[in-house]
Motif scaffolding. Sequence first.
Motif, PDB file in Angstrom:
ATOM      1  N   GLU A 216       0.854  -1.199   0.000  1.00 51.09           N
ATOM      2  CA  GLU A 216       0.000   0.000   0.000  1.00 51.09           C
ATOM      3  C   GLU A 216       0.885   1.242   0.000  1.00 51.09           C
ATOM      4  OE1 GLU A 216      -4.224   1.269   2.103  1.00 51.09           O
ATOM      5  OE2 GLU A 216      -3.022  -0.393   2.893  1.00 51.09           O
ATOM      6  N   THR A 251      -7.284  -1.000  -4.929  1.00 49.38           N
ATOM      7  CA  THR A 251      -8.346  -0.329  -4.175  1.00 49.38           C
ATOM      8  C   THR A 251      -7.824   1.020  -3.698  1.00 49.38           C
ATOM      9  OG1 THR A 251      -7.654  -1.479  -2.159  1.00 49.38           O
ATOM     10  CG2 THR A 251      -9.449  -2.463  -3.436  1.00 49.38           C
ATOM     11  N   GLU A 253      -8.258   4.016  -0.985  1.00 49.24           N
ATOM     12  CA  GLU A 253      -8.795   4.219   0.357  1.00 49.24           C
ATOM     13  C   GLU A 253      -8.729   5.690   0.749  1.00 49.24           C
ATOM     14  OE1 GLU A 253     -10.136   1.703   1.760  1.00 49.24           O
ATOM     15  OE2 GLU A 253      -9.321   0.046   0.578  1.00 49.24           O
ATOM     16  N   LYS A 257      -2.901   5.119   6.259  1.00 51.22           N
ATOM     17  CA  LYS A 257      -2.387   3.918   6.911  1.00 51.22           C
ATOM     18  C   LYS A 257      -0.954   4.176   7.368  1.00 51.22           C
ATOM     19  CE  LYS A 257      -6.048   1.421   6.001  1.00 51.22           C
ATOM     20  NZ  LYS A 257      -6.035   0.379   4.968  1.00 51.22           N
TER      21      LYS A 257
END
Length: 321
Positions: A216, A251, A253, A257
Amino acid sequence: MKPWEPYFPEHVCLYYVDCNSNLDGDTKQLQKCIEDNNLYPISESINEWWDFPEGQYLEDMQRAMENDDIEWDDDWRDEIIEALREKDESDPIKDLIRNTSDLHCYFDLGYDVDEPFGADEEEQEEEIDGICKVLKIAKDSPMREKIAGIYYNASYGGSLRIYFPAGLMTLLTGNGWDSANEDFKTIKFKGKFRVVIIDTVNGSGDFEDDVELDVEYDFDRALLGMSDEDHYGFEEIFGDDCGISHCETPTFEKASKSDSIHVDSEPLRQEREKQQKYNETFQAGKCTYGDTDMNRHRDIKYSNSYPCGWSCPHCGMFWTD
């Protein structure tokens, strides 16, 4: 009641979009939507694609009124046009997007891969480790072999990117009309993706599909782009999109994070700005020394004497044969 109101259509559909009408190939407009995070670039073209769609309704109303011996008054036109637009049930942008194929996109990882040629074995291994670190691939992972293959075959090095298919609306926040909305915070690649080392300036590189990723990154819209909007895009270098549709889509978001990887977008911004300046100079009838694209030079001549190659008589750019 105004004289024209009984003749006003019950249903109004100003824009008819055929099932074969789409935005495939309109890459500049789609790229602009991605950059701006909204659909306004498409909406600005609607009036060019449909020239005065209210005209047919006005003609039909005028004909019907005159058949009933009611004199038509052109002073009604603006008022009727406004009423038609208010009652319009069509949504051409939504229809065009629905008919448009998934885009061949990439997320640039801000990592410039050195060319393997000339490097010793230790240096090559260090470079492969560096690439795997950015992609969060462990040393003992079988994916490391795939990355090594890409690295050795991309003999001139280039930018490290992840390519994927995505619908336009997936890449925009909200409903696509409010770019002031908070943008995505992270982009997550979990599954099989296309990893590419690509030199978009000189047109070279290599790639591997089915690379298993679980990583990510902090989202930066400047790092998001479409393949064929590059100077030398993926399709130009490798022939076509090579079946990108079987790769997965990341994806996006809206929550940050703590373990997401930060990516530096400045090198890509600078490269895009440089290519844009080259284009503007060429469109103005000139060319730039240092621009390696022969298509942005004029009157190029070949010299068969040493050193053999092509030269531009205007800026002095030389390409060795």
